[in-house]
Structures are given as C-alpha cells and as structure tokens.
Design a protein around this motif. Structure first.
Motif, PDB file in Angstrom:
ATOM      1  N   ASP A   1       0.808  -1.209   0.000  1.00  0.00           N
ATOM      2  CA  ASP A   1       0.000   0.000   0.000  1.00  0.00           C
ATOM      3  C   ASP A   1       0.851   1.274   0.000  1.00  0.00           C
ATOM      4  OD1 ASP A   1       1.004  -0.297   2.501  1.00  0.00           O
ATOM      5  OD2 ASP A   1      -0.922  -0.560   3.505  1.00  0.00           O
ATOM      6  N   VAL A   2       2.125   1.156  -0.391  1.00  0.00           N
ATOM      7  CA  VAL A   2       3.036   2.307  -0.451  1.00  0.00           C
ATOM      8  C   VAL A   2       3.335   2.628  -1.915  1.00  0.00           C
ATOM      9  CG1 VAL A   2       5.295   3.225   0.197  1.00  0.00           C
ATOM     10  CG2 VAL A   2       4.060   1.712   1.767  1.00  0.00           C
ATOM     11  N   ALA A   3       3.103   3.871  -2.308  1.00  0.00           N
ATOM     12  CA  ALA A   3       3.429   4.332  -3.657  1.00  0.00           C
ATOM     13  C   ALA A   3       4.822   4.951  -3.626  1.00  0.00           C
ATOM     14  CB  ALA A   3       2.407   5.352  -4.139  1.00  0.00           C
ATOM     15  N   VAL A   4       5.726   4.441  -4.452  1.00  0.00           N
ATOM     16  CA  VAL A   4       7.119   4.900  -4.465  1.00  0.00           C
ATOM     17  C   VAL A   4       7.350   5.778  -5.696  1.00  0.00           C
ATOM     18  CG1 VAL A   4       9.537   4.215  -4.476  1.00  0.00           C
ATOM     19  CG2 VAL A   4       7.836   2.821  -3.260  1.00  0.00           C
ATOM     20  N   LEU A   5       7.746   7.015  -5.475  1.00  0.00           N
ATOM     21  CA  LEU A   5       8.015   7.963  -6.560  1.00  0.00           C
ATOM     22  C   LEU A   5       9.489   7.953  -6.911  1.00  0.00           C
ATOM     23  CD1 LEU A   5       5.990  11.072  -5.293  1.00  0.00           C
ATOM     24  CD2 LEU A   5       5.483   9.736  -7.349  1.00  0.00           C
ATOM     25  N   ARG A   6       9.789   8.126  -8.209  1.00  0.00           N
ATOM     26  CA  ARG A   6      11.166   8.321  -8.658  1.00  0.00           C
ATOM     27  C   ARG A   6      11.320   9.771  -9.110  1.00  0.00           C
ATOM     28  NH1 ARG A   6      14.317   3.924  -9.189  1.00  0.00           N
ATOM     29  NH2 ARG A   6      13.328   1.872  -9.093  1.00  0.00           N
ATOM     30  N   PRO A   7      12.476  10.315  -8.944  1.00  0.00           N
ATOM     31  CA  PRO A   7      12.663  11.724  -9.322  1.00  0.00           C
ATOM     32  C   PRO A   7      12.360  11.952 -10.803  1.00  0.00           C
ATOM     33  CG  PRO A   7      14.531  10.898  -8.048  1.00  0.00           C
ATOM     34  CD  PRO A   7      13.703   9.709  -8.400  1.00  0.00           C
ATOM     35  N   GLU A   8      11.585  12.990 -11.085  1.00  0.00           N
ATOM     36  CA  GLU A   8      11.271  13.368 -12.453  1.00  0.00           C
ATOM     37  C   GLU A   8      11.424  14.883 -12.594  1.00  0.00           C
ATOM     38  OE1 GLU A   8       8.145  11.358 -14.905  1.00  0.00           O
ATOM     39  OE2 GLU A   8       7.349  10.894 -12.910  1.00  0.00           O
ATOM     40  N   GLU A   9      11.928  15.290 -13.755  1.00  0.00           N
ATOM     41  CA  GLU A   9      12.091  16.714 -14.020  1.00  0.00           C
ATOM     42  C   GLU A   9      10.725  17.402 -14.060  1.00  0.00           C
ATOM     43  OE1 GLU A   9      14.715  18.590 -14.330  1.00  0.00           O
ATOM     44  OE2 GLU A   9      16.173  16.970 -14.006  1.00  0.00           O
ATOM     45  N   GLY A  10      10.638  18.560 -13.402  1.00  0.00           N
ATOM     46  CA  GLY A  10       9.420  19.355 -13.462  1.00  0.00           C
ATOM     47  C   GLY A  10       8.299  18.882 -12.566  1.00  0.00           C
ATOM     48  N   HIS A  11       8.566  17.871 -11.733  1.00  0.00           N
ATOM     49  CA  HIS A  11       7.519  17.381 -10.847  1.00  0.00           C
ATOM     50  C   HIS A  11       7.781  17.843  -9.415  1.00  0.00           C
ATOM     51  CE1 HIS A  11       4.977  14.374 -13.084  1.00  0.00           C
ATOM     52  NE2 HIS A  11       5.873  14.706 -13.998  1.00  0.00           N
ATOM     53  N   VAL A  12       6.722  18.253  -8.753  1.00  0.00           N
ATOM     54  CA  VAL A  12       6.802  18.649  -7.347  1.00  0.00           C
ATOM     55  C   VAL A  12       6.296  17.482  -6.506  1.00  0.00           C
ATOM     56  CG1 VAL A  12       6.028  20.286  -5.613  1.00  0.00           C
ATOM     57  CG2 VAL A  12       6.386  21.048  -7.978  1.00  0.00           C
ATOM     58  N   GLU A  13       7.141  16.982  -5.632  1.00  0.00           N
ATOM     59  CA  GLU A  13       6.803  15.778  -4.889  1.00  0.00           C
ATOM     60  C   GLU A  13       5.541  15.940  -4.051  1.00  0.00           C
ATOM     61  OE1 GLU A  13      10.402  15.209  -2.815  1.00  0.00           O
ATOM     62  OE2 GLU A  13      11.380  14.110  -4.444  1.00  0.00           O
ATOM     63  N   GLU A  14       5.376  17.118  -3.433  1.00  0.00           N
ATOM     64  CA  GLU A  14       4.195  17.333  -2.593  1.00  0.00           C
ATOM     65  C   GLU A  14       2.915  17.214  -3.424  1.00  0.00           C
ATOM     66  OE1 GLU A  14       6.834  19.088  -2.607  1.00  0.00           O
ATOM     67  OE2 GLU A  14       7.615  19.270  -0.566  1.00  0.00           O
ATOM     68  N   ALA A  15       2.917  17.784  -4.622  1.00  0.00           N
ATOM     69  CA  ALA A  15       1.731  17.731  -5.478  1.00  0.00           C
ATOM     70  C   ALA A  15       1.478  16.306  -5.968  1.00  0.00           C
ATOM     71  CB  ALA A  15       1.894  18.681  -6.663  1.00  0.00           C
ATOM     72  N   ASP A  16       2.547  15.588  -6.353  1.00  0.00           N
ATOM     73  CA  ASP A  16       2.394  14.209  -6.801  1.00  0.00           C
ATOM     74  C   ASP A  16       1.839  13.326  -5.677  1.00  0.00           C
ATOM     75  OD1 ASP A  16       3.355  14.956  -9.220  1.00  0.00           O
ATOM     76  OD2 ASP A  16       5.358  14.097  -8.961  1.00  0.00           O
ATOM     77  N   ALA A  17       2.376  13.543  -4.470  1.00  0.00           N
ATOM     78  CA  ALA A  17       1.929  12.738  -3.334  1.00  0.00           C
ATOM     79  C   ALA A  17       0.458  12.998  -3.016  1.00  0.00           C
ATOM     80  CB  ALA A  17       2.798  13.041  -2.120  1.00  0.00           C
ATOM     81  N   ALA A  18       0.050  14.256  -3.068  1.00  0.00           N
ATOM     82  CA  ALA A  18      -1.343  14.595  -2.784  1.00  0.00           C
ATOM     83  C   ALA A  18      -2.276  13.908  -3.779  1.00  0.00           C
ATOM     84  CB  ALA A  18      -1.528  16.112  -2.823  1.00  0.00           C
ATOM     85  N   GLN A  19      -1.851  13.825  -5.055  1.00  0.00           N
ATOM     86  CA  GLN A  19      -2.677  13.183  -6.075  1.00  0.00           C
ATOM     87  C   GLN A  19      -2.770  11.679  -5.836  1.00  0.00           C
ATOM     88  OE1 GLN A  19      -1.344  14.039 -10.042  1.00  0.00           O
ATOM     89  NE2 GLN A  19      -3.045  12.967 -11.031  1.00  0.00           N
ATOM     90  N   LEU A  20      -1.659  11.070  -5.463  1.00  0.00           N
ATOM     91  CA  LEU A  20      -1.658   9.623  -5.233  1.00  0.00           C
ATOM     92  C   LEU A  20      -2.407   9.238  -3.959  1.00  0.00           C
ATOM     93  CD1 LEU A  20       2.028   8.806  -6.231  1.00  0.00           C
ATOM     94  CD2 LEU A  20      -0.043   8.131  -7.471  1.00  0.00           C
ATOM     95  N   LEU A  21      -2.352  10.067  -2.945  1.00  0.00           N
ATOM     96  CA  LEU A  21      -3.028   9.751  -1.689  1.00  0.00           C
ATOM     97  C   LEU A  21      -4.552   9.786  -1.814  1.00  0.00           C
ATOM     98  CD1 LEU A  21      -0.755  11.576   0.897  1.00  0.00           C
ATOM     99  CD2 LEU A  21      -1.086   9.108   0.671  1.00  0.00           C
ATOM    100  N   GLU A  22      -5.056  10.352  -2.901  1.00  0.00           N
ATOM    101  CA  GLU A  22      -6.503  10.333  -3.142  1.00  0.00           C
ATOM    102  C   GLU A  22      -6.983   8.960  -3.595  1.00  0.00           C
ATOM    103  OE1 GLU A  22      -7.444  13.366  -5.911  1.00  0.00           O
ATOM    104  OE2 GLU A  22      -7.018  15.037  -4.559  1.00  0.00           O
ATOM    105  N   LEU A  23      -6.042   8.110  -4.053  1.00  0.00           N
ATOM    106  CA  LEU A  23      -6.410   6.761  -4.472  1.00  0.00           C
ATOM    107  C   LEU A  23      -6.723   5.910  -3.245  1.00  0.00           C
ATOM    108  CD1 LEU A  23      -3.676   6.211  -7.204  1.00  0.00           C
ATOM    109  CD2 LEU A  23      -6.036   7.004  -7.517  1.00  0.00           C
ATOM    110  N   PRO A  24      -7.784   5.095  -3.286  1.00  0.00           N
ATOM    111  CA  PRO A  24      -8.200   4.343  -2.094  1.00  0.00           C
ATOM    112  C   PRO A  24      -7.206   3.282  -1.642  1.00  0.00           C
ATOM    113  CG  PRO A  24      -9.477   3.662  -4.020  1.00  0.00           C
ATOM    114  CD  PRO A  24      -8.689   4.865  -4.428  1.00  0.00           C
TER     115      PRO A  24
END
Length: 519
Positions: free
Chosen positions: A309-332
């Motif tokens: 149940d852990v989503a693991v992000l890899r560094p990507e150009e132009g991505h803000v981790e806080e925004a990516d995490a907020a989007q993923l945490l909306e998934l059930p």
C-alpha cells in the motif's frame, strides 16, 4: 415431501438443523457467486449474506412435514419470512398450519376435469380437497395473508372460457391476492403423451393479457410487505392483521392498460433506483468506455511503483513531490507515498528523502531494500496460528531470520485461546471478517474486534484486514466503526487509516482491505 405420497412415511429431520444447514449452504453459495464479475455491485453481496426470505414450495408438499410448526418458528426467530405454497390436497394439515408471512394455494385449473388433466392428482376426491383448502384460506382471514397461485399454460388453462371457473374458485377463498405466473419448460414435457411443447410457455405479455381477461378491468398490484413489522410480531407470538404489515406500492410497480401503453416497456415494473443488467453488446460498449476512462486516469498519475500500500516515486524533471503525493493519496489503495533516490556508492540501502501520508512505514521490502534510514525497535512479536501447517511455517521463518526470542508462534484458535496470557501489546494485527460462522451462527464483527482490543495497550493500534470487493470498500466503514465502539466498551478510539491492494488470486474485483484503529 415426495410429491406422489399421500401421507408422511419418511425420516423426520430436526427443524433447527434444517434451518442451520440451509443458512450454511446459502452462505457457501453466496461466497462462490460473489467472485463472479457479474455479481451485482454496491451493498448486494453484503445483503445476500443475511437470508431474509424462505420459499417453502417447489417439489413436494410442505404442510405434511410433521414438525412444521417448529420449523416455521425457527425461521421467524431468525427474522426470515415464510412463503408457503400448498397444492390444496391436504386441507386438515392446512387448517392446522401456524401463522406464516404468505400462504399460497395452487389453483392450476378452472374445473374438475381440467385439474385432473393438468394436475394429475393422486386422491380420488381431489376436487373436494381443493375446494375445502380454499375455504380454509377464507377462514384464516384477516390475520393470515392469503394468495391463490395460478400457473398457466398456453392452449391449456388460460382461455376466455376458463375465466368464469377461476373466478368462482377465487371467490370461494376470498384471498388477499391472486398470483398468475407462466409455466416454464420442465422434463415432464418431453414425455410423448404430455401434449406440451416449448410453445406452451406463455410470454409475459400473454400472462398480462390473460390477467386482464380474468378481471375484466384495469389491474394493479395493491401493496407490498413490511417484513420488519411481520418479524417483530412473529417473534413476539402476536399475529397481526394483513393490513397491519402492508405498505403502499410505489408508482413504478403499478400498471394499468393506459399506463402500459404510454410507458416504455423498460420502465414498467422496474425500480428506477436499480441498474438494469445490460445485454451483451451494450455491456461490451460500457466495459470499453470504463477501460478507456481507467487508462486515461492511469496516464494522468505521476509515475510510481506500488509496493503493497506504499506508492514509491522516482525523481522526475518538473515534478513537485508534494503535489504528486497529494494526487496519489486520493487513491483508495494508497496508504503512504515515498520518494527516494538510488543508493549512494558503497551503500546497500536507498535513501528515503520524502514521506507523505502515514509516516509509519513498518513493512520491509527486501526486493527494493526500502528503508527510512532508521530502525524501529520491537521488543516482541507473537503470532497465534490455528492451522498447524501455518504454525510450522512461522517457526521455520523465525529460525531462518535468526529472530531469536523477539518473535514466536503459538498454536491455537484465537477465538478460544487465552490471549491475555500472552501479555499486552502496542499493535494487534488480525484477519477480522465482518461475519464469521460458528456452528452455523453469525458472529458480529464487534465480538471479533473485542479479542484484539482486550490485549491492546493504551494508545495501541488494532490493524484489522479483510477481503472485500471494490464496491464494499468504497462504501463508508459505518459497520466497522459501530462494531469498534461496541468492542471498546466506552474507551475512545479513532480510525487512522483505511486502504486496499488487489487480490487477483481470490477473484476479479477483490482486494485485501486494511484499517487501523488507535485507542
């Protein structure tokens, strides 16, 4: 009851055993059926696990069962309604029958000769027995809800001439309702002398047309049942009059000649709150549209990898981790989001530099060597295993990982084992289904939860997990919250997390669901 017998000459099973085994077999059937992708969504699977209605009919004659009173009482005790159908050939037993939800007498022909041809009766005085049974229906009014049931066949017993005979029999019974249903194909039709073929089965429109001929007036269904009111009265042993447990029928279930002509056929007799099962082509188009929508949603998500149940992000150009995490945490199914970078030269571990959601990452993923860079000291882990094979596996796992005295497995049933003898704990993890069978009885979730709550330290967490469908998961966990309140018996608690991961090994649309309750 054997349909060709005139008296009871068979082994008599215990009524309580019959009901208990019927419920158990029903639960087994629902368990298998629920894995189908065509099982109805939302609350239906949960509802199906609690039988509410029993049809005492089909093959045989239920009024001949010697312990019928005890059997009906056992059903009512479980708040299961009783719909009993008799063939009208045993009026004395019918008169002795206790109060049931609905009592049917089959009226399969309009006159004596037609009944002999269609019904193949086994008594010589079959016509007198049927008429006396209809009189018994009248005598049971107004407390017993009564129905004359007619099974009709095209070219046999649904002619204009038959209407007068049916009307006389129905008037004799003074029944509350008349139920007219079309016959369906049966093996007996295949016999050369049966005179019946596939064309003998009437369509629904044929049955409605015959109904209008029988009544010679616009027709409508008058009432539906208040089963809760009936169940309360049956348990209390205080029979009600028919009108006391009747409700007004909703408009969508009413039909008349004028309304039927003006409404689309899909609207008549169908609850607008339900979803109609689509034909194959329409279902395929809808499935394709859902798949396209799902794929578009997947492409819009930040690139990540799921580990439980852990989503693991890899560094990507132009991505803000806080925004990516907020989007993923909306998934059930996402509990936490982690961002990490490849391990530095000479290091065996990846460096976690960002955690969102639940920061308590207690799972070790050996394949990805994910770590927060800090150790969680655990004084002791105790497992209670009911299955001897699972217990042996746990013992071997403890030895292979050289855990020593910090972990141990105990062989025993958690529902009978003295858990308090093991001490108290900061976290208890347990598979806690909403319902568990114990000798055919249903154990509420609160009783299951109480087992873990009793050995939790103040501030401890009860992690309970289950297997559910997507529809069950998306509904609010109201039952779990109510059950936890009962288990805590006044102690405060909060639901701190709820998530899921797919379990394709169980079936389509099934997930392993977990939730954390903190005291």
């Amino acid at each position: 009851m054997n349909p060709v017998a005139t008296s009871w000459e068979f082994q008599t099973d215990d009524p309580e055993w019959i009901v208990r085994e019927s419920v158990r077999n029903h639960l087994d059937l629902i368990k298998d059926t629920a894995t189908s992708p065509y099982a109805l969504p939302d609350r239906r699977i949960l509802e199906a696990r609690t039988p509410r209605h029993a049809a005492l009919s089909l093959v045989g004659e239920p009024v001949l069962y010697p312990r019928r009173k005890e059997y009906i009482a056992e059903l009512h005790k479980r708040r299961i309604s009783t719909f009993l159908v008799t063939n009208g050939q045993f009026p004395d037993e019918l008169e002795d029958l206790p109060w049931v939800t609905q009592l049917y007498v089959s009226v399969d022909a309009p006159d004596q000769e037609a009944l002999k041809e269609v019904g193949r009766p086994i008594f010589r005085d079959y016509w007198e027995r049927l008429r006396r049974s209809l009189e018994v229906l009248r005598e049971k009014s107004p407390r017993q809800r009564t129905i004359c049931r007619m099974t009709v066949l095209k070219g046999q017993n649904m002619t204009e001439e038959a209407c007068d005979g049916y009307a006389e029999l129905i008037g004799l019974s003074e029944c509350d309702f008349v139920e007219i249903k079309g016959a369906t194909l049966a093996p007996v039709w295949e016999k050369p002398k049966s005179g019946l073929t596939f064309d003998s089965m009437p369509f629904h429109e044929d049955v409605k047309a015959f109904t209008r001929s029988l009544l010679r007036a616009p027709w409508a269904v008058a009432h539906v049942d208040d089963f809760e009111a009936f169940a309360d009265a049956a348990i209390a042993g205080t029979p009600m009059e028919v009108t006391d447990f009747a409700l007004e029928t909703p408009d969508w279930a009413l039909a008349s000649d004028a309304e039927t002509a003006s409404k689309a056929s899909s609207e008549v007799g169908f609850d607008p709150q339900e979803n109609r099962h689509l034909h194959r082509k329409a279902r395929a188009a809808e499935k394709e549209a859902r798949a396209a929508e799902k794929e578009a949603r997947r492409r819009s998500l930040p690139k990540h990898k799921m580990m439980a149940d852990v989503a693991v992000l890899r560094p990507e150009e132009g991505h803000v981790e806080e925004a990516d995490a907020a989007q993923l945490l909306e998934l059930p199914h996402v509990r936490s989001v982690v961002a990490y970078e490849p391990a530095a030269a000479g290091s065996e571990r990846n460096g976690v530099r960002y955690v969102a959601g639940d920061p308590n990452l207690e799972i070790t993923y050996k394949s990805d060597t994910l770590s927060r860079g800090q150790a969680h000291e655990v004084a002791e882990v105790v497992g209670v295993e009911k299955d001897p094979m699972a217990h042996d596996f746990a013992q071997a796992n403890i030895q292979a990982n050289r855990l020593g005295d910090r972990a141990r497995s105990v062989l025993g049933d958690p529902y009978t084992f003295d858990l308090k003898s093991l001490g108290s704990f900061d976290r208890v993890c347990a598979f806690l289904p909403f319902r568990r069978d114990r000798d055919g009885e249903v154990i509420p979730l609160s009783e299951n939860m109480a087992l873990g709550v009793q050995v939790l330290n103040p501030g401890g967490t009860l992690t309970c997990y289950n297997h559910e469908t997507q529809e069950e998961f998306t509904s609010e966990p109201e039952e779990a919250n109510r059950s936890m309140a009962v288990a805590c018996d006044g102690r405060g608690f909060e639901l701190t997390w709820r998530g899921k991961v797919p379990r394709r090994s169980i079936g389509w649309n099934w997930y392993r669901v977990g939730m954390d309750y903190r005291l």
